[in-house]
Design a protein around this motif. Structure first.
Motif, PDB file in Angstrom:
ATOM      1  N   GLU A 112      69.372 -22.151   2.836  1.00 34.83           N
ATOM      2  CA  GLU A 112      68.006 -22.217   2.314  1.00 34.83           C
ATOM      3  C   GLU A 112      67.537 -23.669   2.300  1.00 34.83           C
ATOM      4  OE1 GLU A 112      66.016 -19.802   1.128  1.00 34.83           O
ATOM      5  OE2 GLU A 112      67.352 -18.099   0.790  1.00 34.83           O
TER       6      GLU A 112
ATOM      7  N   LEU B  63      63.534 -15.884   6.575  1.00 34.56           N
ATOM      8  CA  LEU B  63      63.504 -16.545   5.279  1.00 34.56           C
ATOM      9  C   LEU B  63      62.179 -17.282   5.167  1.00 34.56           C
ATOM     10  CD1 LEU B  63      67.045 -18.218   5.033  1.00 34.56           C
ATOM     11  CD2 LEU B  63      66.353 -15.909   4.382  1.00 34.56           C
TER      12      LEU B  63
ATOM     13  N   TRP C  41      59.921 -19.885   2.720  1.00 33.77           N
ATOM     14  CA  TRP C  41      59.985 -20.904   1.660  1.00 33.77           C
ATOM     15  C   TRP C  41      58.569 -21.432   1.510  1.00 33.77           C
ATOM     16  CZ3 TRP C  41      58.590 -25.994   1.391  1.00 33.77           C
ATOM     17  CH2 TRP C  41      59.200 -26.812   0.454  1.00 33.77           C
TER      18      TRP C  41
ATOM     19  N   VAL D 229      66.630 -11.509  10.270  1.00 37.08           N
ATOM     20  CA  VAL D 229      66.221 -11.817   8.905  1.00 37.08           C
ATOM     21  C   VAL D 229      65.285 -13.018   8.956  1.00 37.08           C
ATOM     22  CG1 VAL D 229      67.023 -12.598   6.633  1.00 37.08           C
ATOM     23  CG2 VAL D 229      68.368 -10.940   7.917  1.00 37.08           C
TER      24      VAL D 229
ATOM     25  N   ARG E 287      63.814  -8.445   6.282  1.00 31.72           N
ATOM     26  CA  ARG E 287      64.544  -8.018   7.467  1.00 31.72           C
ATOM     27  C   ARG E 287      63.569  -7.313   8.389  1.00 31.72           C
ATOM     28  NH1 ARG E 287      65.601  -2.533   7.215  1.00 31.72           N
ATOM     29  NH2 ARG E 287      65.539  -1.694   5.114  1.00 31.72           N
TER      30      ARG E 287
ATOM     31  N   ARG F 183      60.594 -18.270  -2.781  1.00 34.90           N
ATOM     32  CA  ARG F 183      61.426 -17.910  -1.625  1.00 34.90           C
ATOM     33  C   ARG F 183      61.449 -16.396  -1.485  1.00 34.90           C
ATOM     34  NH1 ARG F 183      64.264 -22.169  -4.020  1.00 34.90           N
ATOM     35  NH2 ARG F 183      64.788 -23.834  -2.579  1.00 34.90           N
ATOM     36  N   TRP F 184      61.419 -15.942  -0.220  1.00 34.14           N
ATOM     37  CA  TRP F 184      61.518 -14.517   0.080  1.00 34.14           C
ATOM     38  C   TRP F 184      62.429 -14.330   1.273  1.00 34.14           C
ATOM     39  CZ3 TRP F 184      56.818 -17.046  -0.385  1.00 34.14           C
ATOM     40  CH2 TRP F 184      56.054 -16.736  -1.512  1.00 34.14           C
ATOM     41  N   ARG F 185      63.073 -13.167   1.335  1.00 37.09           N
ATOM     42  CA  ARG F 185      63.883 -12.752   2.490  1.00 37.09           C
ATOM     43  C   ARG F 185      63.357 -11.407   2.970  1.00 37.09           C
ATOM     44  NH1 ARG F 185      69.935 -14.417   2.713  1.00 37.09           N
ATOM     45  NH2 ARG F 185      69.771 -16.508   1.868  1.00 37.09           N
TER      46      ARG F 185
ATOM     47  N   PHE G 280      71.429  -9.662   5.584  1.00 36.55           N
ATOM     48  CA  PHE G 280      71.057 -10.189   4.258  1.00 36.55           C
ATOM     49  C   PHE G 280      72.245 -10.808   3.531  1.00 36.55           C
ATOM     50  CE2 PHE G 280      67.004  -7.765   2.785  1.00 36.55           C
ATOM     51  CZ  PHE G 280      66.233  -8.587   3.562  1.00 36.55           C
TER      52      PHE G 280
ATOM     53  N   TRP H 233      63.841 -17.719  11.283  1.00 33.34           N
ATOM     54  CA  TRP H 233      64.312 -16.424  11.762  1.00 33.34           C
ATOM     55  C   TRP H 233      65.788 -16.564  12.126  1.00 33.34           C
ATOM     56  CZ3 TRP H 233      59.455 -18.158  12.382  1.00 33.34           C
ATOM     57  CH2 TRP H 233      58.412 -17.276  12.147  1.00 33.34           C
ATOM     58  N   TRP H 234      66.586 -15.567  11.706  1.00 29.90           N
ATOM     59  CA  TRP H 234      68.027 -15.596  11.900  1.00 29.90           C
ATOM     60  C   TRP H 234      68.513 -14.275  12.481  1.00 29.90           C
ATOM     61  CZ3 TRP H 234      70.390 -20.140  10.445  1.00 29.90           C
ATOM     62  CH2 TRP H 234      69.632 -20.987   9.629  1.00 29.90           C
TER      63      TRP H 234
END
Length: 82
Positions: free
Chosen positions: A61, A5, A7, A3, A80, A76-78, A55, A50-51
């Protein structure tokens, strides 16, 4: 699953360097697999982490910066990896 993230914030006039410094100093305590910082004309700052997660995981954050540093609310967006 990976995932990402994202910002993104737009700095108040003339405060782009200060906003970037704030973002670097306020990274959440939990460390991602990878973190990168970007700057663009107009004082925009982008942070991507990156994680190895899902989700639904409670990923940390980057918080909102002080209002005086920004020209508008943070975006902000996520995503995958597919």
């Amino acid at each position: 699953m990976t995932v990402a993230l994202m910002w993104e914030a737009k700095a108040a006039e003339g405060r782009g360097a200060e906003l970037l410094e704030w973002a670097r100093a306020n990274a959440p305590g939990r460390e991602p697999e990878r973190r990168e910082y970007f700057a663009a004309p107009g004082g925009r700052v982008l942070v991507i982490t990156w994680w190895d997660a899902d989700f639904s995981d409670g990923l940390p954050e980057l918080p909102d910066p002080p209002r005086e540093l920004t020209a508008r609310p943070v975006h902000r967006w996520r995503f995958r990896q597919v």
